[in-house]
Design a protein around this motif. Structure first.
Motif, mmCIF file in Angstrom:
data_model
loop_
_atom_site.group_PDB
_atom_site.id
_atom_site.type_symbol
_atom_site.label_atom_id
_atom_site.label_comp_id
_atom_site.label_asym_id
_atom_site.label_seq_id
_atom_site.Cartn_x
_atom_site.Cartn_y
_atom_site.Cartn_z
ATOM 1 N N ILE A 237 46.839 26.896 -54.531
ATOM 2 C CA ILE A 237 46.129 25.647 -54.251
ATOM 3 C C ILE A 237 47.165 24.586 -53.909
ATOM 4 O O ILE A 237 48.116 24.365 -54.664
ATOM 5 C CB ILE A 237 45.306 25.159 -55.467
ATOM 6 C CG1 ILE A 237 44.418 26.280 -56.018
ATOM 7 C CG2 ILE A 237 44.495 23.928 -55.097
ATOM 8 C CD1 ILE A 237 43.275 26.664 -55.146
ATOM 9 N N ARG A 238 46.983 23.945 -52.780
ATOM 10 C CA ARG A 238 47.937 22.920 -52.350
ATOM 11 C C ARG A 238 47.195 21.647 -51.969
ATOM 12 O O ARG A 238 46.198 21.693 -51.230
ATOM 13 C CB ARG A 238 48.740 23.425 -51.151
ATOM 14 C CG ARG A 238 49.791 22.450 -50.622
ATOM 15 C CD ARG A 238 50.605 23.082 -49.501
ATOM 16 N NE ARG A 238 51.573 22.158 -48.939
ATOM 17 C CZ ARG A 238 51.317 21.336 -47.908
ATOM 18 N NH1 ARG A 238 50.111 21.345 -47.335
ATOM 19 N NH2 ARG A 238 52.258 20.522 -47.455
ATOM 20 N N VAL A 239 47.659 20.520 -52.481
ATOM 21 C CA VAL A 239 47.118 19.208 -52.116
ATOM 22 C C VAL A 239 48.291 18.348 -51.658
ATOM 23 O O VAL A 239 49.250 18.143 -52.413
ATOM 24 C CB VAL A 239 46.408 18.522 -53.301
ATOM 25 C CG1 VAL A 239 45.909 17.143 -52.889
ATOM 26 C CG2 VAL A 239 45.254 19.366 -53.806
ATOM 27 N N ALA A 240 48.244 17.873 -50.430
ATOM 28 C CA ALA A 240 49.355 17.079 -49.893
ATOM 29 C C ALA A 240 48.844 16.122 -48.820
ATOM 30 O O ALA A 240 47.825 16.382 -48.165
ATOM 31 C CB ALA A 240 50.427 17.992 -49.306
ATOM 32 N N ARG A 241 49.572 15.037 -48.669
ATOM 33 C CA ARG A 241 49.246 14.096 -47.600
ATOM 34 C C ARG A 241 50.054 14.469 -46.369
ATOM 35 O O ARG A 241 51.248 14.791 -46.458
ATOM 36 C CB ARG A 241 49.567 12.672 -48.038
ATOM 37 C CG ARG A 241 49.296 11.666 -46.937
ATOM 38 C CD ARG A 241 49.081 10.280 -47.459
ATOM 39 N NE ARG A 241 48.877 9.352 -46.349
ATOM 40 C CZ ARG A 241 48.398 8.136 -46.471
ATOM 41 N NH1 ARG A 241 48.041 7.697 -47.681
ATOM 42 N NH2 ARG A 241 48.251 7.346 -45.429
ATOM 43 N N HIS A 242 49.408 14.427 -45.221
ATOM 44 C CA HIS A 242 50.075 14.707 -43.952
ATOM 45 C C HIS A 242 49.647 13.634 -42.964
ATOM 46 O O HIS A 242 48.485 13.603 -42.529
ATOM 47 C CB HIS A 242 49.703 16.098 -43.437
ATOM 48 C CG HIS A 242 50.407 16.484 -42.176
ATOM 49 N ND1 HIS A 242 51.757 16.782 -42.133
ATOM 50 C CD2 HIS A 242 49.947 16.606 -40.903
ATOM 51 C CE1 HIS A 242 52.094 17.080 -40.896
ATOM 52 N NE2 HIS A 242 51.014 16.980 -40.129
ATOM 53 N N ASN A 243 50.586 12.740 -42.620
ATOM 54 C CA ASN A 243 50.280 11.585 -41.778
ATOM 55 C C ASN A 243 49.149 10.784 -42.418
ATOM 56 O O ASN A 243 49.273 10.327 -43.526
ATOM 57 C CB ASN A 243 49.959 12.027 -40.355
ATOM 58 C CG ASN A 243 51.160 12.663 -39.678
ATOM 59 O OD1 ASN A 243 52.308 12.291 -39.931
ATOM 60 N ND2 ASN A 243 50.918 13.649 -38.824
ATOM 61 N N ARG A 244 48.037 10.651 -41.740
ATOM 62 C CA ARG A 244 46.933 9.846 -42.272
ATOM 63 C C ARG A 244 45.831 10.698 -42.887
ATOM 64 O O ARG A 244 44.698 10.235 -43.044
ATOM 65 C CB ARG A 244 46.346 8.973 -41.167
ATOM 66 C CG ARG A 244 47.343 7.952 -40.614
ATOM 67 C CD ARG A 244 46.693 7.066 -39.579
ATOM 68 N NE ARG A 244 47.630 6.060 -39.073
ATOM 69 C CZ ARG A 244 47.321 5.146 -38.147
ATOM 70 N NH1 ARG A 244 46.103 5.140 -37.628
ATOM 71 N NH2 ARG A 244 48.227 4.278 -37.742
ATOM 72 N N PRO B 145 40.358 12.246 -44.091
ATOM 73 C CA PRO B 145 41.101 10.991 -43.888
ATOM 74 C C PRO B 145 41.605 10.450 -45.221
ATOM 75 O O PRO B 145 40.882 10.437 -46.212
ATOM 76 C CB PRO B 145 40.042 10.053 -43.278
ATOM 77 C CG PRO B 145 39.012 10.958 -42.688
ATOM 78 C CD PRO B 145 38.976 12.165 -43.584
ATOM 79 N N ALA B 146 42.851 10.008 -45.238
ATOM 80 C CA ALA B 146 43.455 9.505 -46.475
ATOM 81 C C ALA B 146 43.067 8.062 -46.727
ATOM 82 O O ALA B 146 42.765 7.304 -45.801
ATOM 83 C CB ALA B 146 44.977 9.637 -46.400
ATOM 84 N N VAL B 147 43.065 7.706 -48.000
ATOM 85 C CA VAL B 147 42.903 6.321 -48.439
ATOM 86 C C VAL B 147 44.216 5.904 -49.081
ATOM 87 O O VAL B 147 44.799 6.677 -49.861
ATOM 88 C CB VAL B 147 41.738 6.205 -49.460
ATOM 89 C CG1 VAL B 147 41.719 4.823 -50.091
ATOM 90 C CG2 VAL B 147 40.420 6.521 -48.793
ATOM 91 N N GLU B 148 44.689 4.706 -48.773
ATOM 92 C CA GLU B 148 45.968 4.267 -49.311
ATOM 93 C C GLU B 148 45.908 4.163 -50.830
ATOM 94 O O GLU B 148 44.923 3.657 -51.388
ATOM 95 C CB GLU B 148 46.354 2.903 -48.729
ATOM 96 C CG GLU B 148 46.645 2.945 -47.235
ATOM 97 C CD GLU B 148 47.746 3.917 -46.870
ATOM 98 O OE1 GLU B 148 48.727 4.019 -47.647
ATOM 99 O OE2 GLU B 148 47.636 4.577 -45.815
ATOM 100 N N ASN B 149 46.939 4.666 -51.502
ATOM 101 C CA ASN B 149 47.015 4.551 -52.960
ATOM 102 C C ASN B 149 47.171 3.088 -53.342
ATOM 103 O O ASN B 149 47.903 2.332 -52.704
ATOM 104 C CB ASN B 149 48.196 5.356 -53.513
ATOM 105 C CG ASN B 149 47.952 6.838 -53.441
ATOM 106 O OD1 ASN B 149 46.816 7.300 -53.529
ATOM 107 N ND2 ASN B 149 49.018 7.608 -53.308
#
Length: 200
Positions: free
Chosen positions: A114-121, A195-199
């Motif tokens: 299981i992998r969770v990572a941010r990639h660009n946006r 889509p990512a949300v800024e921390n």
């Protein structure tokens, strides 16, 4: 009926019952979700969430089945946890479907990554196995509702053909997508891209 002996026997049977209830609950949830989608009544309620935390909560449901099946579970959770705006219940069902498939289609090597990572946006949540894999020509059709691969090892495993269709619907309803990378005999990786949300 007093048919169970030691407390450890009772604990074992309770865990088996819990595991089987989870499978039945997932089957019912798939049917209910699909029914709502078909008639246009499915509504998600997104909220900014730590995706690593959501993954950990969801994996807790599978702890006994993974242990009983002799699986090695490898986590790669980026810290701090990347955030995405998702419906928590919808995400959990999507991830449960992917992990359930990884368990079901694993063969000799019982490994789930299981992998969770941010990639660009975007935030990417991946589920990998080293199981029987999917032929290249079938890899896009498996996301169609009720589609079942017609031959080979995958075809011998029971299923309704709804799980991946629900994962695809969830991802697209949240402005994302799902993709697969697979090779017969070497395993599969399914990735939900959101889509990512800024921390904060």
């Amino acid at each position: 009926l007093n048919r169970l002996g030691s407390p450890s026997d009772r604990e074992e049977y309770f865990r088996i019952i819990e595991s089987e209830i989870l499978k039945l609950s997932m089957m019912i949830d798939r049917i209910l979700e699909f029914s709502k989608i078909e008639v246009g009544l499915k509504r998600y309620h997104p909220e900014a969430a730590d995706m690593g935390g959501l993954v950990e909560e969801t994996l807790a449901h599978f702890s006994y089945e993974l242990e009983r099946g002799g699986f090695t579970l490898e986590r790669q959770l980026e810290a701090p946890g990347p955030r995405a705006a998702v419906d928590p219940q919808g995400f959990s069902l999507a991830l449960l479907n992917l992990v359930s498939n990884a368990i079901k289609y694993s063969d000799g090597e019982r490994f789930i990554g299981i992998r969770v990572a941010r990639h660009n946006r975007h935030v990417e949540v991946s589920v990998s196995d080293r199981g029987i894999g999917i032929p290249r020509g079938e890899q896009q059709r498996i996301f169609e509702k009720f589609y079942r691969i017609g031959s080979g090892p995958v075809a011998k495993t029971k299923g309704a053909g709804l799980g991946l269709a629900l994962v695809k619907h969830f991802a697209e309803a949240h402005g994302g997508a799902v993709r697969v990378s697979s090779s017969p005999g070497k395993g599969s990786t399914f990735t939900i891209v959101l889509p990512a949300v800024e921390n904060a």
